[in-house]
Design a protein around this motif. Structure first.
Motif, PDB file in Angstrom:
ATOM      1  N   PRO A 157      40.677  10.034  30.109  1.00 14.91           N
ATOM      2  CA  PRO A 157      40.105  10.890  31.159  1.00 14.91           C
ATOM      3  C   PRO A 157      40.956  12.090  31.553  1.00 14.91           C
ATOM      4  O   PRO A 157      40.417  13.205  31.686  1.00 14.91           O
ATOM      5  CB  PRO A 157      39.924   9.918  32.331  1.00 14.91           C
ATOM      6  N   LEU A 190      28.621   9.423  42.260  1.00 15.35           N
ATOM      7  CA  LEU A 190      28.094   9.927  40.998  1.00 15.35           C
ATOM      8  C   LEU A 190      26.716  10.536  41.215  1.00 15.35           C
ATOM      9  O   LEU A 190      26.423  11.646  40.765  1.00 15.35           O
ATOM     10  CB  LEU A 190      28.044   8.793  39.969  1.00 15.35           C
ATOM     11  N   VAL A 240      28.772  14.632  35.342  1.00 13.13           N
ATOM     12  CA  VAL A 240      29.812  13.610  35.289  1.00 13.13           C
ATOM     13  C   VAL A 240      29.930  13.113  33.852  1.00 13.13           C
ATOM     14  O   VAL A 240      28.958  12.625  33.272  1.00 13.13           O
ATOM     15  CB  VAL A 240      29.499  12.431  36.233  1.00 13.13           C
ATOM     16  N   LEU A 242      31.222  10.276  31.933  1.00 13.31           N
ATOM     17  CA  LEU A 242      31.516   8.909  32.355  1.00 13.31           C
ATOM     18  C   LEU A 242      31.971   8.068  31.172  1.00 13.31           C
ATOM     19  O   LEU A 242      31.324   8.047  30.121  1.00 13.31           O
ATOM     20  CB  LEU A 242      30.280   8.277  32.993  1.00 13.31           C
ATOM     21  N   TRP A 275      32.127   7.886  25.781  1.00 17.04           N
ATOM     22  CA  TRP A 275      31.787   8.858  26.813  1.00 17.04           C
ATOM     23  C   TRP A 275      30.302   9.200  26.763  1.00 17.04           C
ATOM     24  O   TRP A 275      29.743   9.435  25.686  1.00 17.04           O
ATOM     25  CB  TRP A 275      32.588  10.147  26.623  1.00 17.04           C
ATOM     26  N   CYS A 324      26.350  12.202  32.378  1.00 15.36           N
ATOM     27  CA  CYS A 324      25.396  11.933  33.458  1.00 15.36           C
ATOM     28  C   CYS A 324      24.958  13.276  34.041  1.00 15.36           C
ATOM     29  O   CYS A 324      25.803  14.045  34.523  1.00 15.36           O
ATOM     30  CB  CYS A 324      26.047  11.084  34.542  1.00 15.36           C
ATOM     31  N   SER A 378      30.574   0.829  33.248  1.00 14.20           N
ATOM     32  CA  SER A 378      31.713   1.723  33.413  1.00 14.20           C
ATOM     33  C   SER A 378      33.021   0.984  33.675  1.00 14.20           C
ATOM     34  O   SER A 378      34.066   1.625  33.827  1.00 14.20           O
ATOM     35  CB  SER A 378      31.456   2.713  34.559  1.00 14.20           C
ATOM     36  N   ARG A 431      38.257   2.186  35.264  1.00 17.04           N
ATOM     37  CA  ARG A 431      37.071   3.032  35.352  1.00 17.04           C
ATOM     38  C   ARG A 431      37.541   4.472  35.317  1.00 17.04           C
ATOM     39  O   ARG A 431      38.484   4.838  36.035  1.00 17.04           O
ATOM     40  CB  ARG A 431      36.293   2.780  36.645  1.00 17.04           C
ATOM     41  N   ALA A 446      36.258   8.772  34.927  1.00 12.77           N
ATOM     42  CA  ALA A 446      35.189   9.767  34.932  1.00 12.77           C
ATOM     43  C   ALA A 446      35.812  11.145  35.107  1.00 12.77           C
ATOM     44  O   ALA A 446      36.890  11.286  35.697  1.00 12.77           O
ATOM     45  CB  ALA A 446      34.185   9.493  36.041  1.00 12.77           C
TER      46      ALA A 446
END
Length: 365
Positions: free
Chosen positions: A208, A275, A288, A290, A305, A308, A348, A357, A359
Motif C-alpha cells: 500500500p 470507503l 479507493v 483496496l 488490488w 472501488c 479486505s 488491511r 487501502a
C-alpha cells in the motif's frame, strides 16, 4: 450474495443445478430440445463449478419454453447469464425474477449469442467494450450487457485486464486516473501498466505505501492517502531470510518517501462507512484502491488490488483487473462487479503472520 428472506418473484421459474463435466448427453431433455448442440458444447467446455452454475428455466408448453445458464463469483451480489436459449425474453425475465428474489443487485449478460436488440428489450444496457489489453489470452465475448435490480447503477468506467499476475495495483491506479480524466483511455496499455508497476513494486507485489507513493509521484496534483493498520512490512509471509529482509528495507524507504512527499499514512483500516463515503462524495472523483484476498471469490488466498468506484444499495461496485478464464469467467464478471458491504469488508482482511488491511484513497482532482 443470497438472503435467508428472499422476495417472492411474480415470474415463474425453475432452478436446476448444472453438473459440469457430465457432457451434453446429461442435460435435461427440456434443455436439449431448445438449445443448439454448439451452445451446449461451449457451456461444458470449462469447469464452472467454482461459480455454482445453474439453469434458470421458464416453463411453457408442458416443458421449458426457455432456459439460461447462470453463474456468479462467490461472495458477490450479481448473477451472470452466460447464454439464454429458447424464448430468450422469457429466459431473461426468469433470471431477473430469480435475481430479485435472491436480492442480488445486478444481472449481467455475456454477448455470445444475444443481440443488442433482444438485450435492450429485456431492460439490459450495453457495456463498454474492454480496452485492448497486453495479453493474448481470450477475453470472452466482444459485447456484454447489464441490468441493475437495485438502485440506479453507477457510471461505467473503462475496463482493462492486467497483463501479468502481479500488476493489479498499477492497473487499478491507472483505471482510477482514467475515470478521473487524468489519463486518456487510449494511453492505458501494457507499457503504461508496467511502467507504473516498476515505480510501485515491492518485487513483485505492490504494497500500500509504495503504491500510494508511486501514484503521487506520477500525478503530483492528485491527493493520495494510505490506510494500513500495521507498521510492520506486509505481503511478505511467503518469504524468509534475506529475500524477506531486502523487501522490508524497500517498504521502510517507501514510508520515508511518503513523509517527504506529504502522503499521509494512517495507521488504521479504512472502515466500510469511510470507503462508501469516499466513493459517494458528490462532485468529487475519489476512488479507493483496496487490497483484498481472492480466497472467497476465486478459492485461493492471495492478495489482490481492486478499484472501488461506486455504490448501490447494499453493495460497493468494483473493477477487478483479473478474471479466471479456467472457471468460465470473462471480463463481464470483473467489470462493474458489485460486492456486498459485509463481503467486501471480510475480503479486505488478509491473513498470514500479520493480519492486515490496506487501502489507497486517490482523489484525481
Amino acid at each position: 450474495m443470497t438472503t435467508p428472506h428472499p422476495v417472492p418473484s411474480a415470474v415463474p421459474y425453475a432452478v436446476v443445478p448444472y453438473a459440469p463435466g457430465a457432457g451434453p448427453s446429461a442435460w435435461p431433455d427440456e434443455l436439449r430440445r431448445i438449445a443448439r448442440p454448439e451452445v451446449l458444447e461451449r457451456w461444458g467446455a470449462v469447469d464452472r463449478t467454482p461459480h455454482a452454475p445453474r439453469l434458470v428455466a421458464a416453463p411453457g408448453g408442458g416443458g421449458w419454453a426457455a432456459a439460461a445458464l447462470v453463474t456468479a463469483r462467490p461472495g458477490t451480489a450479481y448473477a451472470k447469464i452466460v447464454d439464454a436459449v429458447g424464448d430468450v425474453p422469457a429466459a431473461a425475465r426468469a433470471v431477473v425474477g430469480y435475481a430479485e428474489e435472491q436480492r442480488l443487485v445486478q444481472v449481467v449478460w455475456e454477448g455470445w449469442t444475444v443481440s443488442g436488440e433482444d438485450a435492450a428489450a429485456a431492460g439490459f444496457a450495453p457495456l463498454r467494450p474492454p480496452l485492448p489489453g497486453g495479453t493474448d489470452e481470450p477475453a470472452g465475448p466482444r459485447t456484454g450487457y447489464v441490468r441493475w435490480t437495485a438502485g440506479e447503477g453507477v457510471a461505467e468506467p473503462a475496463y482493462y485486464r492486467q497483463s501479468t499476475h502481479f500488476s493489479c495495483g498499477a492497473v487499478t491506479a491507472l483505471l482510477a486516473q482514467v475515470r478521473a480524466g487524468v489519463v486518456r483511455p487510449e494511453s492505458l496499455d501494457r507499457e503504461a501498466e508496467l511502467t507504473l508497476w516498476r515505480d510501485a513494486t515491492n518485487f513483485p507485489a505492490c504494497e500500500p505505501v509504495g503504491l500510494g507513493v508511486a501514484v503521487r509521484r506520477r500525478w503530483p496534483s492528485s491527493s493520495v492517502e494510505v490506510f494500513l493498520d500495521t507498521e510492520e512490512p506486509v505481503l511478505l509471509d511467503h518469504l524468509d531470510g534475506d529475500e524477506r529482509e531486502w523487501r522490508a528495507v524497500l517498504q521502510r524507504a517507501s514510508r520515508a518517501d511518503a513523509d517527504r512527499l506529504g502522503v499521509p499514512v494512517h495507521g488504521r483500516r479504512l472502515s466500510p462507512a469511510e470507503l462508501r463515503e469516499a466513493v459517494e462524495a458528490p462532485g468529487r472523483c475519489r476512488h479507493v484502491l483496496l487490497l483484498v484476498s481472492l480466497a472467497t471469490m476465486q478459492g485461493f488466498d492471495v492478495p489482490h488490488w481492486v478499484l472501488c468506484h461506486g455504490t448501490v444499495p447494499g453493495a460497493v461496485v468494483v473493477e477487478d483487473p483479473w478474471f479466471n478464464t479456467g472457471a468460465g469467467e470473462t471480463w463481464v464478471d470483473a467489470h462493474l462487479l458489485p460486492v456486498a458491504d459485509a463481503s467486501l469488508d471480510a475480503m479486505s482482511l488478509l491473513g498470514g503472520e500479520v493480519r492486515v488491511r490496506g487501502a489507497v484513497l486517490v482523489d484525481g482532482g
